[in-house]
Motif scaffolding. Structure first.
Motif, PDB file in Angstrom:
ATOM      1  N   TYR A 190       0.861  -1.173   0.000  1.00 42.29           N
ATOM      2  CA  TYR A 190       0.000   0.000   0.000  1.00 42.29           C
ATOM      3  C   TYR A 190       0.899   1.224   0.000  1.00 42.29           C
ATOM      4  N   LEU A 191       0.813   2.019  -1.041  1.00 40.62           N
ATOM      5  CA  LEU A 191       1.714   3.169  -1.188  1.00 40.62           C
ATOM      6  C   LEU A 191       1.170   4.361  -0.419  1.00 40.62           C
ATOM      7  N   GLU A 192       2.080   5.001   0.314  1.00 41.69           N
ATOM      8  CA  GLU A 192       1.658   6.169   1.087  1.00 41.69           C
ATOM      9  C   GLU A 192       2.564   7.380   0.844  1.00 41.69           C
ATOM     10  N   PRO A 193       2.777   7.730  -0.383  1.00 39.54           N
ATOM     11  CA  PRO A 193       3.595   8.925  -0.627  1.00 39.54           C
ATOM     12  C   PRO A 193       2.698  10.149  -0.459  1.00 39.54           C
ATOM     13  N   GLY A 194       3.269  11.280  -0.187  1.00 44.64           N
ATOM     14  CA  GLY A 194       2.474  12.505  -0.190  1.00 44.64           C
ATOM     15  C   GLY A 194       2.037  12.783  -1.618  1.00 44.64           C
ATOM     16  N   ALA A 195       0.785  13.154  -1.799  1.00 48.57           N
ATOM     17  CA  ALA A 195       0.294  13.398  -3.165  1.00 48.57           C
ATOM     18  C   ALA A 195       0.219  14.892  -3.463  1.00 48.57           C
ATOM     19  N   GLU A 196       0.754  15.676  -2.558  1.00 49.88           N
ATOM     20  CA  GLU A 196       0.711  17.122  -2.735  1.00 49.88           C
ATOM     21  C   GLU A 196       1.427  17.526  -4.026  1.00 49.88           C
ATOM     22  N   GLY A 197       0.784  18.353  -4.816  1.00 44.57           N
ATOM     23  CA  GLY A 197       1.410  18.853  -6.033  1.00 44.57           C
ATOM     24  C   GLY A 197       1.413  17.862  -7.181  1.00 44.57           C
ATOM     25  N   VAL A 198       0.818  16.691  -6.992  1.00 40.67           N
ATOM     26  CA  VAL A 198       0.754  15.723  -8.096  1.00 40.67           C
ATOM     27  C   VAL A 198      -0.512  15.988  -8.898  1.00 40.67           C
ATOM     28  N   ASP A 199      -0.302  16.208 -10.190  1.00 40.73           N
ATOM     29  CA  ASP A 199      -1.409  16.623 -11.031  1.00 40.73           C
ATOM     30  C   ASP A 199      -1.584  15.586 -12.140  1.00 40.73           C
ATOM     31  N   ILE A 200      -2.577  14.723 -12.011  1.00 43.60           N
ATOM     32  CA  ILE A 200      -2.802  13.720 -13.050  1.00 43.60           C
ATOM     33  C   ILE A 200      -4.163  13.968 -13.695  1.00 43.60           C
ATOM     34  N   PRO A 201      -4.382  13.418 -14.897  1.00 40.21           N
ATOM     35  CA  PRO A 201      -5.649  13.704 -15.584  1.00 40.21           C
ATOM     36  C   PRO A 201      -6.865  13.356 -14.722  1.00 40.21           C
ATOM     37  N   LYS A 202      -7.862  14.200 -14.809  1.00 45.65           N
ATOM     38  CA  LYS A 202      -9.112  13.994 -14.075  1.00 45.65           C
ATOM     39  C   LYS A 202      -9.750  12.675 -14.494  1.00 45.65           C
ATOM     40  N   GLY A 203     -10.355  12.019 -13.517  1.00 43.84           N
ATOM     41  CA  GLY A 203     -11.055  10.774 -13.829  1.00 43.84           C
ATOM     42  C   GLY A 203     -10.271   9.547 -13.416  1.00 43.84           C
ATOM     43  N   LEU A 204      -8.961   9.713 -13.246  1.00 43.69           N
ATOM     44  CA  LEU A 204      -8.172   8.578 -12.777  1.00 43.69           C
ATOM     45  C   LEU A 204      -8.313   8.497 -11.258  1.00 43.69           C
ATOM     46  N   GLY A 205      -8.353   7.268 -10.744  1.00 47.43           N
ATOM     47  CA  GLY A 205      -8.623   7.080  -9.322  1.00 47.43           C
ATOM     48  C   GLY A 205      -7.391   6.927  -8.459  1.00 47.43           C
ATOM     49  N   THR A 206      -7.577   6.227  -7.331  1.00 48.76           N
ATOM     50  CA  THR A 206      -6.526   6.169  -6.311  1.00 48.76           C
ATOM     51  C   THR A 206      -5.306   5.354  -6.741  1.00 48.76           C
ATOM     52  N   ARG A 207      -5.517   4.305  -7.558  1.00 46.63           N
ATOM     53  CA  ARG A 207      -4.375   3.511  -8.005  1.00 46.63           C
ATOM     54  C   ARG A 207      -3.410   4.393  -8.801  1.00 46.63           C
ATOM     55  N   HIS A 208      -3.984   5.182  -9.700  1.00 48.56           N
ATOM     56  CA  HIS A 208      -3.159   6.050 -10.545  1.00 48.56           C
ATOM     57  C   HIS A 208      -2.536   7.182  -9.722  1.00 48.56           C
TER      58      HIS A 208
END
Ligand SMILES: Nc1ncnc2c1ncn2[C@@H]1O[C@H](COP(=O)(O)OP(=O)(O)OP(=O)(O)O)[C@@H](O)[C@H]1O
Ligand SMILES: [Mn+2]
Length: 268
Positions: free
Chosen positions: A209-227
């Motif tokens: 289970y990955l627990e990196p900080g997701a702050e500032g990560v910008d991925i295309p809308k619609g992709l969920g938690t795995r992505h």
């Protein structure tokens, strides 16, 4: 009466560049005085070419080899969108073929960036990529399946994650690319979490289970938690993530927190 040379003339007419794949120095010499751009595409620049694109793997398939070379050359700004290129390649014999292609943004899949600029061995990236493409094509027992592979910088990735279940790879020394491992990876991909793989291809863990900080990560809308988790871990570490989506069947790769590749496994 026309000669074969007349008829085949348009293969080499009005070129913007010539790509010579893996030439010997003798063969490359022929091109040195050519009026126009000559690009050598090979595992190593043994001929000391001025313009060189590294081929991190020998692609068996000529089509893949050419696509990779064109993409690499575009990435490096050696050719532009719309340029006409003659690729001199070996199919049966040394440099027995010329394939004409137009460098085109649509050829730009991101595969070059994935292979050439990842921290892990290109061969390791390729092996994982192949498993993911196959999983995407066939699914798990015919059903669509999702998967997340985090490759490279494994120590740091382990520090930014925790186990969801016992790790079946705990005491083993298995590497991606072993045929048995591919079967195991496909089997375990039904279960939650990520696979963690080292730079050299050792499978360090499943069910992370990955627990990196997701702050500032910008991925295309619609992709969920795995992505999101896959993208974020590549920002927090020097790893590359390859993700197969269960919901839309696409294969995506992330590096430095960004999407670098998005392909439909059916097209590959
Ligand atoms: N932080 C995480 N670390 C590892 N695996 C995760 C994490 N978050 C989610 N997953 C895995 O992703 C699976 C799917 O989650 P979700 O549907 O939110 O992701 P998604 O990005 O929409 O992917 P998909 O397109 O496959 O549905 C979860 O069941 C879980 O196995
Ligand atoms: Mn989902």
């Amino acid at each position: 009466m026309s000669t074969p040379a007349d008829l085949l003339d348009d293969l080499t007419a009005d070129l913007d560049a010539v790509f010579v794949f893996s030439p010997s120095s003798g063969f490359y010499e022929r091109f040195e005085d050519l009026d126009g751009e000559v690009v050598v595409i090979a595992p190593e620049n043994v001929v000391d070419a001025e313009v060189f694109v590294e081929l991190p793997l020998e692609f068996e398939n000529v089509r893949d080899r050419i696509k990779f070379g064109v993409e690499g050359a575009m990435d490096r700004g050696v050719v532009d969108d719309g340029d006409e290129v003659a690729c001199v390649v070996s199919v049966f014999d040394e440099h027995d073929s010329v394939v004409r292609v137009r460098a085109d943004e649509s050829m730009h899949s991101g595969v070059y960036d994935l292979f050439a600029n990842s921290r892990a061995d290109p061969g390791v990236i390729r092996d994982v990529f192949e498993v993911v493409i196959e999983l995407g094509k066939k699914g798990q027992k015919g059903k669509p399946v999702g998967a997340l592979f985090v490759i490279g910088d494994a120590g740091k990735v382990m520090n930014k994650s925790r186990p969801l279940s016992y790790n079946p790879f705990e005491k083993s020394h298995v590497h991606v690319g072993d045929p048995i491992v591919n079967v195991m990876l496909k089997e375990f991909s039904r279960l939650d979490g990520a696979f963690v793989i080292s730079d050299s291809g050792k499978i360090v863990s499943a069910y992370r289970y990955l627990e990196p900080g997701a702050e500032g990560v910008d991925i295309p809308k619609g992709l969920g938690t795995r992505h999101m988790a896959g993208a974020a871990v590549t920002r927090a570490t020097n790893a590359t993530a390859i993700v197969l989506s269960e919901s839309d069947g696409m294969v995506r790769a992330f590096k430095g927190g960004e999407l670098i590749l998005e392909i439909d496994p059916e097209d590959y």
